[in-house]
Scaffold this motif. Structure first.
Motif, PDB file in Angstrom:
ATOM      1  N   GLU A   8       0.836  -1.209   0.000  1.00 54.32           N
ATOM      2  CA  GLU A   8       0.000   0.000   0.000  1.00 54.32           C
ATOM      3  C   GLU A   8       0.867   1.253   0.000  1.00 54.32           C
ATOM      4  O   GLU A   8       0.591   2.205  -0.711  1.00 54.32           O
ATOM      5  N   THR A  14     -10.639   6.511   1.378  1.00 56.64           N
ATOM      6  CA  THR A  14     -10.973   5.229   1.991  1.00 56.64           C
ATOM      7  C   THR A  14     -10.100   5.062   3.229  1.00 56.64           C
ATOM      8  O   THR A  14      -9.021   5.646   3.334  1.00 56.64           O
ATOM      9  N   THR A  15     -10.600   4.278   4.149  1.00 55.64           N
ATOM     10  CA  THR A  15      -9.812   3.848   5.284  1.00 55.64           C
ATOM     11  C   THR A  15     -10.046   2.354   5.442  1.00 55.64           C
ATOM     12  O   THR A  15     -10.959   1.802   4.834  1.00 55.64           O
ATOM     13  N   GLY A  16      -9.228   1.737   6.239  1.00 57.58           N
ATOM     14  CA  GLY A  16      -9.364   0.304   6.428  1.00 57.58           C
ATOM     15  C   GLY A  16     -10.298  -0.035   7.575  1.00 57.58           C
ATOM     16  O   GLY A  16     -10.518   0.773   8.480  1.00 57.58           O
ATOM     17  N   PRO A  38     -11.923  -1.889   1.915  1.00 55.71           N
ATOM     18  CA  PRO A  38     -11.798  -0.475   2.276  1.00 55.71           C
ATOM     19  C   PRO A  38     -13.169   0.150   2.536  1.00 55.71           C
ATOM     20  O   PRO A  38     -14.168  -0.231   1.933  1.00 55.71           O
TER      21      PRO A  38
END
Length: 172
Positions: free
Chosen positions: A38, A117-119, A149
């Protein structure tokens, strides 16, 4: 506490080293070896004007928070990436300040929407984006899938600055 200053930077500058090191550690700790992938996914050119930007908040010349945006595939949309607050400086509103600064800069660059986006293993990030007025593009009450995500969006105001809208005037 000393005043914060906002600096534009380019990935690879010495000032970005704490951001890269700590974000890589966070991603690998939370998601495994894919965290390295990432962090290597986007080159420095993605976060340079006119399409992108990387900002750092400095306290006494030391980076304490930062973030970036890049051009998204959707027209007039910037995608926020690399949001970071140094572990020793969390819970001081620095992430919200970085978001406000990025929103203001993106609006000034002609963007009208922010996407990010975030995880699913970053509940503090999810909370930050919700508190900052981002609209979840998923059901926030549903249990997230393990590695899917969590996307958010925010439409930028066409008058005033995003920092003013967030109640924070930028310091330059």
């Amino acid at each position: 506490m000393s005043a914060l200053t906002v600096e534009r930077a380019v990935l690879g500058d010495p000032l970005t080293e704490p951001l890269i090191r700590e974000l890589t550690h966070e991603y690998v700790t939370r998601y495994g070896p894919g965290g390295h992938e990432e962090m290597a996914r986007y080159g420095a050119e993605e976060f340079t004007p006119p399409d992108g930007l990387l900002l750092l908040l400095l306290r006494d010349g030391v980076p304490v928070a930062g973030g970036a945006y890049r051009r998204h595939r959707d027209p007039r949309t910037a995608e926020v990436k690399r949001m970071w607050t140094a572990a020793a400086h969390r819970r001081q509103g620095l992430g919200r300040r970085v978001l406000a600064e990025l929103e203001s800069a993106a609006r000034e660059a002609g963007y009208r929407r922010i996407f990010l986006t975030t995880g699913p293993r970053q509940p503090e990030a999810k909370g930050l984006y919700l508190a900052a007025g981002y609209t979840p593009l998923f059901d926030p009450d549903a249990a997230p899938e393990e590695f899917r995500p969590l996307p958010f969006e925010k439409h930028l105001p066409t008058t005033g600055t995003a920092a003013e809208a967030a109640g924070k005037a930028p310091t330059r």
